[in-house]
Design a protein around this motif. Structure first.
Motif, mmCIF file in Angstrom:
data_model
loop_
_atom_site.group_PDB
_atom_site.id
_atom_site.type_symbol
_atom_site.label_atom_id
_atom_site.label_comp_id
_atom_site.label_asym_id
_atom_site.label_seq_id
_atom_site.Cartn_x
_atom_site.Cartn_y
_atom_site.Cartn_z
ATOM 1 N N PRO A 54 47.416 40.175 60.104
ATOM 2 C CA PRO A 54 48.143 40.755 58.953
ATOM 3 C C PRO A 54 48.051 39.918 57.681
ATOM 4 N N THR A 55 47.776 38.625 57.830
ATOM 5 C CA THR A 55 47.699 37.780 56.631
ATOM 6 C C THR A 55 46.503 38.113 55.747
ATOM 7 N N LEU A 56 45.506 38.829 56.303
ATOM 8 C CA LEU A 56 44.315 39.168 55.530
ATOM 9 C C LEU A 56 44.475 40.465 54.733
ATOM 10 N N VAL A 57 45.586 41.149 54.932
ATOM 11 C CA VAL A 57 45.728 42.483 54.359
ATOM 12 C C VAL A 57 46.889 42.513 53.361
ATOM 13 N N VAL A 58 46.614 43.046 52.164
ATOM 14 C CA VAL A 58 47.668 43.306 51.169
ATOM 15 C C VAL A 58 48.273 44.663 51.499
ATOM 16 N N ASN A 59 49.546 44.691 51.869
ATOM 17 C CA ASN A 59 50.132 45.934 52.366
ATOM 18 C C ASN A 59 51.187 46.505 51.421
ATOM 19 N N ASN A 60 51.051 46.182 50.135
ATOM 20 C CA ASN A 60 51.965 46.736 49.139
ATOM 21 C C ASN A 60 51.147 47.336 48.007
ATOM 22 N N GLY A 61 51.396 48.614 47.706
ATOM 23 C CA GLY A 61 50.587 49.308 46.719
ATOM 24 C C GLY A 61 50.668 48.706 45.335
ATOM 25 N N ASN A 62 51.870 48.373 44.891
ATOM 26 C CA ASN A 62 52.030 47.792 43.565
ATOM 27 C C ASN A 62 51.339 46.432 43.457
ATOM 28 N N THR A 63 51.482 45.644 44.522
ATOM 29 C CA THR A 63 50.813 44.331 44.529
ATOM 30 C C THR A 63 49.302 44.489 44.477
ATOM 31 N N ALA A 64 48.779 45.425 45.260
ATOM 32 C CA ALA A 64 47.333 45.656 45.284
ATOM 33 C C ALA A 64 46.813 46.080 43.918
ATOM 34 N N LEU A 65 47.534 47.008 43.265
ATOM 35 C CA LEU A 65 47.116 47.475 41.939
ATOM 36 C C LEU A 65 47.194 46.357 40.908
ATOM 37 N N THR A 66 48.223 45.528 41.003
ATOM 38 C CA THR A 66 48.372 44.409 40.063
ATOM 39 C C THR A 66 47.212 43.427 40.216
ATOM 40 N N ILE A 67 46.871 43.113 41.473
ATOM 41 C CA ILE A 67 45.769 42.174 41.731
ATOM 42 C C ILE A 67 44.451 42.738 41.210
ATOM 43 N N LEU A 68 44.176 44.001 41.538
ATOM 44 C CA LEU A 68 42.904 44.604 41.101
ATOM 45 C C LEU A 68 42.839 44.723 39.580
ATOM 46 N N SER A 69 43.967 45.055 38.944
ATOM 47 C CA SER A 69 43.985 45.161 37.481
ATOM 48 C C SER A 69 43.694 43.811 36.835
ATOM 49 N N ALA A 70 44.284 42.753 37.402
ATOM 50 C CA ALA A 70 44.037 41.408 36.869
ATOM 51 C C ALA A 70 42.573 41.020 37.045
ATOM 52 N N CYS A 71 42.010 41.358 38.205
ATOM 53 C CA CYS A 71 40.585 41.048 38.461
ATOM 54 C C CYS A 71 39.688 41.777 37.475
ATOM 55 N N ILE A 72 39.968 43.066 37.269
ATOM 56 C CA ILE A 72 39.122 43.868 36.378
ATOM 57 C C ILE A 72 39.200 43.329 34.943
ATOM 58 N N THR A 73 40.423 43.040 34.477
ATOM 59 C CA THR A 73 40.597 42.544 33.104
ATOM 60 C C THR A 73 39.891 41.208 32.907
ATOM 61 N N GLY A 74 40.097 40.294 33.859
ATOM 62 C CA GLY A 74 39.461 38.982 33.745
ATOM 63 C C GLY A 74 37.946 39.047 33.805
ATOM 64 N N LEU A 75 37.428 39.900 34.687
ATOM 65 C CA LEU A 75 35.972 40.004 34.824
ATOM 66 C C LEU A 75 35.334 40.628 33.586
ATOM 67 N N ILE A 76 35.993 41.597 32.984
ATOM 68 C CA ILE A 76 35.449 42.193 31.752
ATOM 69 C C ILE A 76 35.384 41.135 30.652
ATOM 70 N N SER A 77 36.410 40.306 30.556
ATOM 71 C CA SER A 77 36.410 39.233 29.557
ATOM 72 C C SER A 77 35.263 38.249 29.818
ATOM 73 N N MET A 78 35.070 37.881 31.094
ATOM 74 C CA MET A 78 33.984 36.954 31.437
ATOM 75 C C MET A 78 32.617 37.575 31.148
ATOM 76 N N MET A 79 32.474 38.870 31.428
ATOM 77 C CA MET A 79 31.193 39.531 31.211
ATOM 78 C C MET A 79 30.874 39.604 29.725
ATOM 79 N N VAL A 80 31.873 39.928 28.914
ATOM 80 C CA VAL A 80 31.664 39.989 27.460
ATOM 81 C C VAL A 80 31.262 38.615 26.929
ATOM 82 N N PHE A 81 31.947 37.570 27.400
ATOM 83 C CA PHE A 81 31.611 36.213 26.969
ATOM 84 C C PHE A 81 30.191 35.844 27.395
ATOM 85 N N SER A 82 29.826 36.214 28.623
ATOM 86 C CA SER A 82 28.490 35.876 29.133
ATOM 87 C C SER A 82 27.402 36.595 28.342
ATOM 88 N N PHE A 83 27.615 37.882 28.056
ATOM 89 C CA PHE A 83 26.642 38.622 27.253
ATOM 90 C C PHE A 83 26.522 38.006 25.858
#
Length: 429
Positions: A54-83
Protein backbone atom coordinates in the motif's frame (compact mmCIF):
# COMPACT_ATOMS: atom_id res chain seq x y z
CA UNK A 1 9.26 -4.49 -50.09
CA UNK A 2 13.02 -3.93 -49.94
CA UNK A 3 12.68 -0.71 -51.96
CA UNK A 4 9.97 0.59 -49.62
CA UNK A 5 12.13 -0.22 -46.60
CA UNK A 6 15.11 1.58 -48.18
CA UNK A 7 12.95 4.63 -48.89
CA UNK A 8 11.69 4.55 -45.32
CA UNK A 9 15.27 4.50 -44.02
CA UNK A 10 16.15 7.43 -46.28
CA UNK A 11 13.20 9.45 -44.97
CA UNK A 12 14.15 8.59 -41.37
CA UNK A 13 17.72 9.75 -41.97
CA UNK A 14 16.57 13.04 -43.47
CA UNK A 15 14.32 13.88 -40.49
CA UNK A 16 16.77 12.77 -37.78
CA UNK A 17 18.61 16.08 -38.11
CA UNK A 18 15.41 18.00 -37.23
CA UNK A 19 15.24 19.32 -33.67
CA UNK A 20 11.65 18.06 -33.28
CA UNK A 21 12.35 14.44 -34.29
CA UNK A 22 13.20 12.80 -30.94
CA UNK A 23 10.85 15.04 -28.88
CA UNK A 24 7.97 14.01 -31.17
CA UNK A 25 8.96 10.34 -30.93
CA UNK A 26 9.11 10.42 -27.14
CA UNK A 27 5.81 12.35 -26.99
CA UNK A 28 4.09 9.52 -28.89
CA UNK A 29 5.63 6.98 -26.49
CA UNK A 30 4.41 8.97 -23.47
CA UNK A 31 0.92 9.24 -24.99
CA UNK A 32 0.57 5.50 -25.58
CA UNK A 33 2.15 4.63 -22.23
CA UNK A 34 -0.55 6.66 -20.50
CA UNK A 35 -3.28 4.60 -22.18
CA UNK A 36 -1.44 1.37 -21.40
CA UNK A 37 -1.38 2.35 -17.72
CA UNK A 38 -5.07 3.33 -17.84
CA UNK A 39 -5.82 -0.11 -19.27
CA UNK A 40 -3.70 -1.71 -16.50
CA UNK A 41 -5.61 0.31 -13.89
CA UNK A 42 -8.90 -0.97 -15.28
CA UNK A 43 -7.50 -4.48 -14.87
CA UNK A 44 -6.93 -3.79 -11.16
CA UNK A 45 -3.19 -3.21 -10.85
CA UNK A 46 -3.59 -0.49 -8.18
CA UNK A 47 -6.10 -2.58 -6.22
CA UNK A 48 -3.65 -5.48 -6.21
CA UNK A 49 -0.81 -3.23 -5.01
CA UNK A 50 -3.04 -1.73 -2.30
CA UNK A 51 -3.49 -5.18 -0.85
CA UNK A 52 0.21 -6.13 -1.00
CA UNK A 53 2.31 -2.89 -0.94
CA UNK A 54 0.00 0.00 0.00
CA UNK A 55 2.91 2.40 0.49
CA UNK A 56 3.48 2.46 -3.28
CA UNK A 57 -0.03 3.64 -4.09
CA UNK A 58 -1.56 7.13 -3.76
CA UNK A 59 -5.13 6.36 -2.71
CA UNK A 60 -6.58 9.86 -2.47
CA UNK A 61 -7.98 11.60 -5.54
CA UNK A 62 -7.24 15.14 -4.44
CA UNK A 63 -3.69 14.23 -3.46
CA UNK A 64 -3.11 12.48 -6.79
CA UNK A 65 -4.40 15.47 -8.77
CA UNK A 66 -2.30 17.89 -6.71
CA UNK A 67 0.86 15.82 -7.29
CA UNK A 68 0.24 15.46 -11.04
CA UNK A 69 -0.60 19.17 -11.40
CA UNK A 70 2.64 20.12 -9.65
CA UNK A 71 4.61 17.74 -11.88
CA UNK A 72 3.03 19.10 -15.06
CA UNK A 73 3.59 22.75 -14.06
CA UNK A 74 7.20 22.18 -13.05
CA UNK A 75 8.03 20.15 -16.14
CA UNK A 76 6.56 22.76 -18.49
CA UNK A 77 8.74 25.40 -16.81
CA UNK A 78 11.83 23.18 -17.17
CA UNK A 79 11.03 22.44 -20.82
CA UNK A 80 10.59 26.12 -21.67
CA UNK A 81 13.90 26.93 -19.96
CA UNK A 82 15.65 24.08 -21.78
CA UNK A 83 14.32 25.16 -25.18
CA UNK A 84 15.43 28.72 -24.41
CA UNK A 85 18.94 27.48 -23.60
CA UNK A 86 19.08 25.58 -26.90
CA UNK A 87 18.07 28.72 -28.78
CA UNK A 88 20.76 30.72 -26.94
CA UNK A 89 23.34 28.08 -27.90
CA UNK A 90 22.32 28.19 -31.57
CA UNK A 91 22.32 32.00 -31.62
CA UNK A 92 25.77 32.25 -30.01
CA UNK A 93 27.25 29.58 -32.29
CA UNK A 94 25.87 31.35 -35.36
CA UNK A 95 27.06 34.79 -34.21
CA UNK A 96 30.49 33.93 -32.81
CA UNK A 97 31.57 30.98 -34.94
CA UNK A 98 29.69 30.04 -38.13
CA UNK A 99 26.07 29.52 -39.28
CA UNK A 100 27.23 26.23 -40.83
CA UNK A 101 27.49 24.78 -37.32
CA UNK A 102 23.73 24.99 -36.74
CA UNK A 103 22.67 21.73 -38.47
CA UNK A 104 25.18 19.77 -36.42
CA UNK A 105 24.13 21.42 -33.16
CA UNK A 106 20.42 21.02 -33.92
CA UNK A 107 20.92 17.31 -34.61
CA UNK A 108 22.55 16.79 -31.19
CA UNK A 109 20.71 13.69 -30.02
CA UNK A 110 21.41 14.30 -26.32
CA UNK A 111 19.47 17.56 -26.27
CA UNK A 112 16.67 16.12 -28.39
CA UNK A 113 16.28 13.07 -26.14
CA UNK A 114 16.19 15.21 -22.97
CA UNK A 115 13.50 17.47 -24.43
CA UNK A 116 11.65 14.33 -25.54
CA UNK A 117 11.72 12.92 -21.98
CA UNK A 118 10.17 16.17 -20.70
CA UNK A 119 7.43 16.11 -23.32
CA UNK A 120 6.65 12.40 -22.83
CA UNK A 121 6.34 12.85 -19.05
CA UNK A 122 4.10 15.91 -19.41
CA UNK A 123 1.71 14.11 -21.77
CA UNK A 124 1.71 11.03 -19.56
CA UNK A 125 0.84 13.06 -16.44
CA UNK A 126 -1.88 15.01 -18.28
CA UNK A 127 -3.72 11.90 -19.47
CA UNK A 128 -3.37 10.13 -16.13
CA UNK A 129 -4.77 13.24 -14.43
CA UNK A 130 -7.71 13.26 -16.84
CA UNK A 131 -8.44 9.61 -16.03
CA UNK A 132 -8.82 10.31 -12.27
CA UNK A 133 -12.49 10.36 -11.26
CA UNK A 134 -14.12 11.65 -8.04
CA UNK A 135 -13.68 9.38 -5.06
CA UNK A 136 -16.24 6.65 -4.61
CA UNK A 137 -16.64 3.40 -2.79
CA UNK A 138 -16.38 1.30 -5.95
CA UNK A 139 -13.69 3.40 -7.63
CA UNK A 140 -9.98 2.75 -7.23
CA UNK A 141 -7.66 5.77 -7.65
CA UNK A 142 -4.93 5.00 -10.29
CA UNK A 143 -2.30 5.30 -7.58
CA UNK A 144 0.30 3.16 -9.31
CA UNK A 145 0.07 5.29 -12.47
CA UNK A 146 0.57 8.39 -10.31
CA UNK A 147 3.66 6.74 -8.78
CA UNK A 148 5.03 6.10 -12.27
CA UNK A 149 4.43 9.78 -13.08
CA UNK A 150 6.38 10.80 -9.97
CA UNK A 151 9.26 8.49 -10.96
CA UNK A 152 9.29 9.97 -14.48
CA UNK A 153 9.37 13.47 -12.99
CA UNK A 154 12.39 12.55 -10.86
CA UNK A 155 14.07 11.19 -14.02
CA UNK A 156 13.32 14.51 -15.72
CA UNK A 157 15.06 16.36 -12.89
CA UNK A 158 18.15 14.23 -13.39
CA UNK A 159 17.92 14.82 -17.15
CA UNK A 160 17.67 18.57 -16.49
CA UNK A 161 20.88 18.54 -14.44
CA UNK A 162 22.60 16.58 -17.21
CA UNK A 163 21.20 19.04 -19.76
CA UNK A 164 22.72 22.01 -17.90
CA UNK A 165 26.06 20.17 -17.90
CA UNK A 166 25.99 19.36 -21.62
CA UNK A 167 24.71 22.78 -22.70
CA UNK A 168 27.53 24.48 -20.80
CA UNK A 169 30.00 22.26 -22.66
CA UNK A 170 28.34 22.60 -26.04
CA UNK A 171 28.86 26.36 -26.06
CA UNK A 172 32.64 25.99 -25.71
CA UNK A 173 34.59 26.26 -28.96
CA UNK A 174 36.91 23.38 -28.05
CA UNK A 175 33.91 21.10 -27.64
CA UNK A 176 32.45 22.26 -30.95
CA UNK A 177 35.75 21.73 -32.78
CA UNK A 178 36.19 18.31 -31.21
CA UNK A 179 32.68 17.28 -32.26
CA UNK A 180 33.30 18.34 -35.87
CA UNK A 181 36.66 16.57 -35.87
CA UNK A 182 35.27 13.30 -34.48
CA UNK A 183 32.42 13.20 -37.03
CA UNK A 184 34.82 13.85 -39.92
CA UNK A 185 37.36 11.37 -38.54
CA UNK A 186 34.75 8.60 -38.35
CA UNK A 187 33.57 9.32 -41.88
CA UNK A 188 37.10 9.41 -43.30
CA UNK A 189 38.02 6.19 -41.48
CA UNK A 190 35.01 4.51 -43.05
CA UNK A 191 35.88 5.75 -46.55
CA UNK A 192 39.57 4.82 -46.25
CA UNK A 193 38.59 1.21 -45.49
CA UNK A 194 35.94 1.16 -48.24
CA UNK A 195 37.08 -0.89 -51.29
CA UNK A 196 35.41 1.74 -53.50
CA UNK A 197 38.29 4.10 -52.73
CA UNK A 198 40.92 1.67 -54.00
CA UNK A 199 39.24 0.75 -57.30
CA UNK A 200 40.31 2.89 -60.27
CA UNK A 201 39.07 1.00 -63.33
CA UNK A 202 36.10 2.78 -64.93
CA UNK A 203 35.14 3.01 -68.64
CA UNK A 204 35.17 6.29 -70.58
CA UNK A 205 31.79 7.94 -70.03
CA UNK A 206 32.11 11.06 -72.22
CA UNK A 207 29.62 9.80 -74.82
CA UNK A 208 27.13 8.25 -72.39
CA UNK A 209 23.54 9.62 -72.23
CA UNK A 210 23.28 12.38 -69.63
CA UNK A 211 20.36 12.84 -67.23
CA UNK A 212 19.38 15.90 -65.20
CA UNK A 213 18.06 16.79 -61.76
CA UNK A 214 14.35 17.29 -61.22
CA UNK A 215 14.75 19.41 -58.06
CA UNK A 216 17.31 21.65 -56.43
CA UNK A 217 19.15 20.82 -53.22
CA UNK A 218 22.37 19.66 -51.62
CA UNK A 219 23.52 16.30 -52.93
CA UNK A 220 23.70 14.51 -49.58
CA UNK A 221 24.31 10.81 -50.22
CA UNK A 222 23.52 7.77 -52.35
CA UNK A 223 21.33 4.86 -51.37
CA UNK A 224 23.98 2.46 -52.65
CA UNK A 225 22.08 -0.74 -51.92
CA UNK A 226 19.14 0.29 -54.11
CA UNK A 227 21.41 1.90 -56.71
CA UNK A 228 23.44 -1.28 -57.13
CA UNK A 229 20.21 -3.31 -57.45
CA UNK A 230 18.92 -1.04 -60.24
CA UNK A 231 22.26 -1.16 -62.06
CA UNK A 232 22.30 -4.96 -61.91
CA UNK A 233 18.67 -5.26 -63.05
CA UNK A 234 19.29 -3.01 -66.05
CA UNK A 235 22.91 -4.11 -66.68
CA UNK A 236 24.21 -0.55 -66.63
CA UNK A 237 27.07 1.44 -65.13
CA UNK A 238 26.54 4.91 -63.66
CA UNK A 239 28.72 7.98 -63.21
CA UNK A 240 27.45 10.50 -60.64
CA UNK A 241 28.44 14.01 -61.78
CA UNK A 242 28.03 16.39 -58.79
CA UNK A 243 30.36 16.18 -55.79
CA UNK A 244 28.76 15.18 -52.50
CA UNK A 245 27.78 18.30 -50.58
CA UNK A 246 27.45 20.39 -53.75
CA UNK A 247 24.26 22.40 -54.26
CA UNK A 248 22.71 21.11 -57.49
CA UNK A 249 20.25 23.35 -59.32
CA UNK A 250 17.20 21.93 -61.07
CA UNK A 251 18.04 20.96 -64.64
CA UNK A 252 21.78 20.53 -64.02
CA UNK A 253 23.50 17.27 -65.10
CA UNK A 254 23.07 14.61 -62.40
CA UNK A 255 24.51 11.39 -63.82
CA UNK A 256 25.50 9.52 -66.95
CA UNK A 257 24.41 5.96 -67.75
CA UNK A 258 26.06 3.44 -70.03
CA UNK A 259 22.83 3.12 -72.06
CA UNK A 260 19.60 4.99 -72.64
CA UNK A 261 17.09 4.56 -69.82
CA UNK A 262 13.31 4.34 -69.84
CA UNK A 263 11.17 6.52 -67.56
CA UNK A 264 10.68 3.83 -64.92
CA UNK A 265 14.39 3.07 -64.56
CA UNK A 266 15.24 6.78 -64.55
CA UNK A 267 12.75 7.36 -61.71
CA UNK A 268 14.24 4.44 -59.72
CA UNK A 269 17.74 5.83 -60.14
CA UNK A 270 16.74 9.36 -59.14
CA UNK A 271 15.06 8.00 -56.00
CA UNK A 272 18.39 6.54 -54.87
CA UNK A 273 20.08 9.97 -54.95
CA UNK A 274 19.16 11.87 -51.80
CA UNK A 275 18.94 15.68 -51.76
CA UNK A 276 18.36 17.92 -48.77
CA UNK A 277 18.45 21.59 -47.78
CA UNK A 278 21.03 20.99 -45.05
CA UNK A 279 24.43 19.35 -44.67
CA UNK A 280 25.88 17.08 -41.99
CA UNK A 281 29.54 16.23 -41.37
CA UNK A 282 28.59 12.62 -40.63
CA UNK A 283 27.72 12.19 -44.33
CA UNK A 284 30.19 14.61 -45.92
CA UNK A 285 33.64 14.93 -44.34
CA UNK A 286 34.52 17.90 -46.60
CA UNK A 287 32.00 19.98 -44.67
CA UNK A 288 34.23 19.63 -41.59
CA UNK A 289 37.04 21.40 -43.45
CA UNK A 290 34.63 24.20 -44.39
CA UNK A 291 33.29 24.58 -40.87
CA UNK A 292 36.69 24.62 -39.16
CA UNK A 293 38.03 27.04 -41.80
CA UNK A 294 35.10 29.39 -41.23
CA UNK A 295 35.64 29.24 -37.45
CA UNK A 296 39.30 30.22 -37.98
CA UNK A 297 38.38 33.01 -40.40
CA UNK A 298 35.70 34.33 -38.00
CA UNK A 299 38.20 34.20 -35.12
CA UNK A 300 40.71 36.27 -37.12
CA UNK A 301 38.18 38.87 -38.25
CA UNK A 302 38.70 42.36 -36.75
CA UNK A 303 35.42 42.18 -34.84
CA UNK A 304 36.40 38.99 -32.96
CA UNK A 305 40.23 38.93 -33.02
CA UNK A 306 40.70 35.56 -31.28
CA UNK A 307 43.98 34.00 -32.50
CA UNK A 308 43.83 31.32 -29.79
CA UNK A 309 40.72 29.80 -31.37
CA UNK A 310 42.35 30.04 -34.80
CA UNK A 311 45.41 28.12 -33.55
CA UNK A 312 43.16 25.40 -32.10
CA UNK A 313 41.31 25.13 -35.39
CA UNK A 314 44.58 24.68 -37.29
CA UNK A 315 45.48 21.74 -35.05
CA UNK A 316 42.26 19.96 -36.02
CA UNK A 317 42.73 20.82 -39.71
CA UNK A 318 46.22 19.31 -39.60
CA UNK A 319 44.87 16.02 -38.26
CA UNK A 320 42.08 15.89 -40.84
CA UNK A 321 44.45 16.66 -43.74
CA UNK A 322 46.78 13.88 -42.60
CA UNK A 323 43.83 11.45 -42.69
CA UNK A 324 42.68 12.76 -46.08
CA UNK A 325 46.13 11.92 -47.49
CA UNK A 326 45.27 8.23 -46.93
CA UNK A 327 42.20 8.44 -49.17
CA UNK A 328 42.14 8.22 -52.97
CA UNK A 329 40.70 10.93 -55.17
CA UNK A 330 38.35 8.38 -56.74
CA UNK A 331 35.41 6.32 -55.51
CA UNK A 332 34.14 3.46 -57.68
CA UNK A 333 31.61 0.94 -56.35
CA UNK A 334 31.34 -2.49 -57.98
CA UNK A 335 27.96 -4.27 -57.98
CA UNK A 336 27.38 -8.01 -57.56
CA UNK A 337 27.27 -8.45 -61.36
CA UNK A 338 30.38 -6.37 -62.03
CA UNK A 339 28.69 -3.11 -63.03
CA UNK A 340 30.31 0.09 -61.78
CA UNK A 341 29.10 3.23 -60.03
CA UNK A 342 31.53 6.15 -59.95
CA UNK A 343 31.14 9.06 -57.55
CA UNK A 344 32.83 12.38 -58.14
CA UNK A 345 35.10 13.13 -55.19
CA UNK A 346 36.45 16.48 -54.04
CA UNK A 347 40.13 15.88 -54.80
CA UNK A 348 42.92 16.69 -52.37
CA UNK A 349 44.25 19.58 -54.43
CA UNK A 350 40.91 21.38 -54.62
CA UNK A 351 40.17 20.70 -50.96
CA UNK A 352 43.47 22.17 -49.77
CA UNK A 353 43.19 25.14 -52.12
CA UNK A 354 39.67 25.96 -50.87
CA UNK A 355 40.89 25.88 -47.28
CA UNK A 356 44.12 27.79 -47.84
CA UNK A 357 42.54 30.44 -50.08
CA UNK A 358 40.41 31.56 -47.13
CA UNK A 359 43.15 31.18 -44.52
CA UNK A 360 45.72 33.13 -46.53
CA UNK A 361 43.36 36.08 -46.78
CA UNK A 362 42.94 36.43 -43.02
CA UNK A 363 46.10 34.85 -41.60
CA UNK A 364 48.91 36.05 -43.88
CA UNK A 365 49.46 39.20 -41.79
CA UNK A 366 49.83 37.28 -38.50
CA UNK A 367 53.30 35.77 -38.10
CA UNK A 368 52.09 33.39 -35.37
CA UNK A 369 49.45 31.83 -37.61
CA UNK A 370 51.80 31.73 -40.59
CA UNK A 371 54.27 29.78 -38.46
CA UNK A 372 51.48 27.44 -37.36
CA UNK A 373 50.49 26.85 -40.97
CA UNK A 374 54.13 26.21 -41.78
CA UNK A 375 54.27 23.56 -39.05
CA UNK A 376 51.13 22.02 -40.55
CA UNK A 377 52.78 21.77 -43.97
CA UNK A 378 55.95 20.37 -42.43
CA UNK A 379 53.95 17.75 -40.57
CA UNK A 380 51.96 16.76 -43.66
CA UNK A 381 55.08 16.43 -45.81
CA UNK A 382 56.38 13.83 -43.36
CA UNK A 383 53.15 11.84 -43.21
CA UNK A 384 52.24 8.76 -45.21
CA UNK A 385 50.26 9.45 -48.40
CA UNK A 386 48.37 7.14 -50.73
CA UNK A 387 49.28 9.39 -53.68
CA UNK A 388 52.77 10.95 -54.09
CA UNK A 389 51.15 13.84 -55.95
CA UNK A 390 49.66 15.07 -52.67
CA UNK A 391 53.13 16.18 -51.55
CA UNK A 392 53.38 18.47 -54.60
CA UNK A 393 50.03 20.03 -53.65
CA UNK A 394 51.31 20.68 -50.11
CA UNK A 395 54.53 22.17 -51.44
CA UNK A 396 52.67 24.51 -53.83
CA UNK A 397 50.33 25.76 -51.10
CA UNK A 398 53.27 26.32 -48.74
CA UNK A 399 55.07 28.40 -51.40
CA UNK A 400 51.94 30.50 -51.99
CA UNK A 401 51.51 31.12 -48.26
CA UNK A 402 55.14 32.18 -47.76
CA UNK A 403 54.94 34.45 -50.83
CA UNK A 404 51.82 36.22 -49.54
CA UNK A 405 53.27 36.49 -46.04
CA UNK A 406 56.44 38.17 -47.37
CA UNK A 407 54.22 40.69 -49.19
CA UNK A 408 52.23 41.58 -46.05
CA UNK A 409 54.74 41.22 -43.19
CA UNK A 410 57.38 43.97 -43.38
CA UNK A 411 58.98 43.70 -39.95
CA UNK A 412 62.64 42.56 -40.48
CA UNK A 413 62.60 40.18 -37.53
CA UNK A 414 59.38 38.56 -38.70
CA UNK A 415 60.81 38.26 -42.21
CA UNK A 416 63.80 36.39 -40.77
CA UNK A 417 61.37 33.94 -39.21
CA UNK A 418 59.66 33.52 -42.57
CA UNK A 419 63.00 32.76 -44.23
CA UNK A 420 63.77 30.14 -41.58
CA UNK A 421 60.33 28.63 -42.10
CA UNK A 422 60.88 28.53 -45.86
CA UNK A 423 64.17 26.70 -45.34
CA UNK A 424 62.55 24.15 -43.03
CA UNK A 425 59.93 23.45 -45.68
CA UNK A 426 62.63 23.13 -48.41
CA UNK A 427 60.93 25.72 -50.59
CA UNK A 428 62.71 27.19 -53.60
CA UNK A 429 61.88 30.89 -53.45
Amino acid sequence: MKELWAKFRTVCFSIQSKIAFYPSLFAIIGFFLAFVMIYAENRGISAYLMENTPTLVVNNGNTALTILSACITGLISMMVFSFSMVMVLLNQASTNYSPRLLPGLISNKKHQVILGIYLATILYCIFIAISIQPDGESYQIPGFSVLIGIIFTVICMGAFIYFIHTISQSIQINHILDGIYESAKNRLSFLIKDPADTTKDFPDSKNWPEYYTEKSGYFQHLNLKNLKAVCDNEEISIRILPVKGEFVLKGNPLFRASKKLDEKTLKELQDTIVFSRGELVSRNYALAFKQITEIIVKAMSPGVNDPGTALNGLDYLTELFSMRMLKNDSSIHITDKGNRIKENVLDFKELMYNVMASLRTYCKEDITLVQKLGLMFQYLKNRESIDPGFYNVINDEAKTLIFDAFEEITNPKDQELLKELSEKLNLNN
